[in-house]
Design an enzyme around this catalytic site. Structure first.
Site, short mmCIF file in Angstrom:
data_model
loop_
_atom_site.label_atom_id
_atom_site.label_comp_id
_atom_site.label_asym_id
_atom_site.label_seq_id
_atom_site.Cartn_x
_atom_site.Cartn_y
_atom_site.Cartn_z
N CYS A 56 0.84 -1.21 0.00
CA CYS A 56 0.00 0.00 0.00
C CYS A 56 0.87 1.26 0.00
O CYS A 56 0.52 2.26 -0.64
CB CYS A 56 -0.93 0.01 1.21
SG CYS A 56 -2.02 -1.41 1.26
N ASP A 149 -20.42 13.35 -14.73
CA ASP A 149 -21.88 13.16 -14.54
C ASP A 149 -22.18 12.29 -13.33
O ASP A 149 -23.32 11.91 -13.11
CB ASP A 149 -22.50 12.54 -15.81
CG ASP A 149 -21.83 11.22 -16.20
OD1 ASP A 149 -20.93 10.76 -15.47
OD2 ASP A 149 -22.22 10.63 -17.23
C1 BEZ Z 1 0.57 -4.75 1.74
O1 BEZ Z 1 0.11 -3.64 1.53
O2 BEZ Z 1 1.77 -4.95 1.77
C2 BEZ Z 1 -0.36 -5.92 1.96
C3 BEZ Z 1 -1.56 -5.74 2.62
C4 BEZ Z 1 -2.39 -6.84 2.81
C5 BEZ Z 1 -2.03 -8.08 2.32
C6 BEZ Z 1 -0.84 -8.24 1.64
C7 BEZ Z 1 0.01 -7.14 1.45
#
Ligand code: BEZ
Length: 238
Positions: A56, A149
Site C-alpha cells: 500500500c 456526470d
Molecule cells: C501490503 O500492503 O503490503 C499488503 C496488505 C495486505 C495483504 C498483503 C500485502
C-alpha cells in the site's frame, strides 16, 4: 461490484453507468460529500487493505507522484481504507518520506477513514482472503473511475496481495475521456497519439467523415470487414 442498499438492506450490483452513491465521509482533507467534492471533475476512488503496510505504501507513493498527471486530466484522487483518520495522517508522512518528498509538504489527495467499514461493505470493496488481527476482512484494492456526470465509468478489483499499476489507471482515463467525446474505441495497449479503432456499427460513410485521412480495413479469413483502424493518427479532442 456489489453494494448494499441501505434503505432496504438488499444487495445491489453497481453497474457501469450507475450514479455513484453520494456518500459522506471523514477524510484527511476534512468531512467530504462525494458529489460536492467532485463538482465537474472526474474522480478515482481507490481502496487499499491497510495503512503502514508495504505494498500500500508503494501504491499511494506512486499515486502521489502521479497526482499532477491526474490533475492535468481534471481527475480528483481519493484513497480509502478501514483505518482511522489519525492513522491516515501519520501514515501519509511515511508515504511522503518513502517518496523522498520535502518534509512538511501536504499529501496531495484525501485518504478516507472508513473505520466503521460502512463504505467498504456498501461498495463491495472487501477481500475475504485477507483478514486483520480481529479476523475481519481487509479492504481489497478496488478502483472506481467516476465521470463528471457522477456515473461509474470503470471498476477494477485486485486482491490485497497484488499491487496496482497507476500508469495503467492514467492510460484508461485517457481512453475514457477520449471515447466520451469522440465516436471511437481504443485498441489493446493504446496510448494517446496512437491510432484508434472505428467501433462496430458505425456506417462506412460516417467513418469516412470521422477520419478524413482514411480508414484501414484488415482482410480476415472470415471475409467480414470489421477490423477498421484509422489509417493515420488524428488529433482527436479529449
Ligand atoms: C501490503 O500492503 O503490503 C499488503 C496488505 C495486505 C495483504 C498483503 C500485502
Amino acid at each position: 461490484m456489489q453494494h448494499r442498499d441501505t434503505e432496504t438492506d438488499r444487495c445491489c450490483r453497481m453497474l457501469l453507468g450507475d450514479v455513484f452513491p453520494n456518500f459522506e465521509a471523514d477524510s484527511t482533507f476534512g468531512r467530504m460529500k462525494l458529489h460536492d467534492f467532485l463538482r465537474d471533475s472526474w474522480g478515482v476512488l481507490f481502496s487499499h487493505p491497510g495503512d503502514f503496510t508495504p505494498v500500500c505504501t508503494t501504491e499511494l507513493g506512486r499515486a502521489a507522484q502521479l497526482s499532477p498527471e491526474f490533475s492535468k486530466r481534471n481527475v480528483k484522487l481519493m484513497a480509502l481504507s478501514v483505518d482511522s483518520l489519525q492513522e491516515h495522517h501519520d501514515w501519509s508522512k511515511d508515504i511522503m518520506a518513502y517518496n523522498n518528498t520535502e518534509p512538511g509538504s501536504q499529501f496531495p489527495f484525501p485518504i478516507i477513514a472508513d473505520d466503521r467499514r460502512e463504505l467498504v461493505e456498501k461498495l463491495g470493496m472487501l477481500d475475504p482472503e485477507e483478514k486483520d488481527h480481529n479476523g475481519m476482512p481487509l479492504s481489497a484494492r478496488c478502483v472506481f473511475v467516476i465521470g463528471p456526470d457522477k456515473k461509474l465509468k470503470l471498476s477494477i478489483l485486485y486482491p490485497a496481495t497484488t499491487g496496482r499499476n497507476f500508469d495503467e489507471i492514467l492510460r484508461v482515463i485517457d481512453s475514457l475521456q477520449l471515447t466520451a467525446h469522440n465516436r471511437v474505441a481504443t485498441p489493446v495497449d493504446w496510448r494517446p497519439g496512437n491510432s484508434v479503432m472505428v467501433p462496430p456499427r458505425i456506417p462506412e460513410t460516417e467513418a469516412a467523415m470521422l477520419f478524413p485521412a482514411g480508414v484501414y480495413t484488415k482482410d480476415l479469413p472470415s471475409g467480414k470487414k470489421y477490423l477498421n483502424q484509422e489509417a493515420k493518427s488524428s488529433q482527436l479532442r479529449f
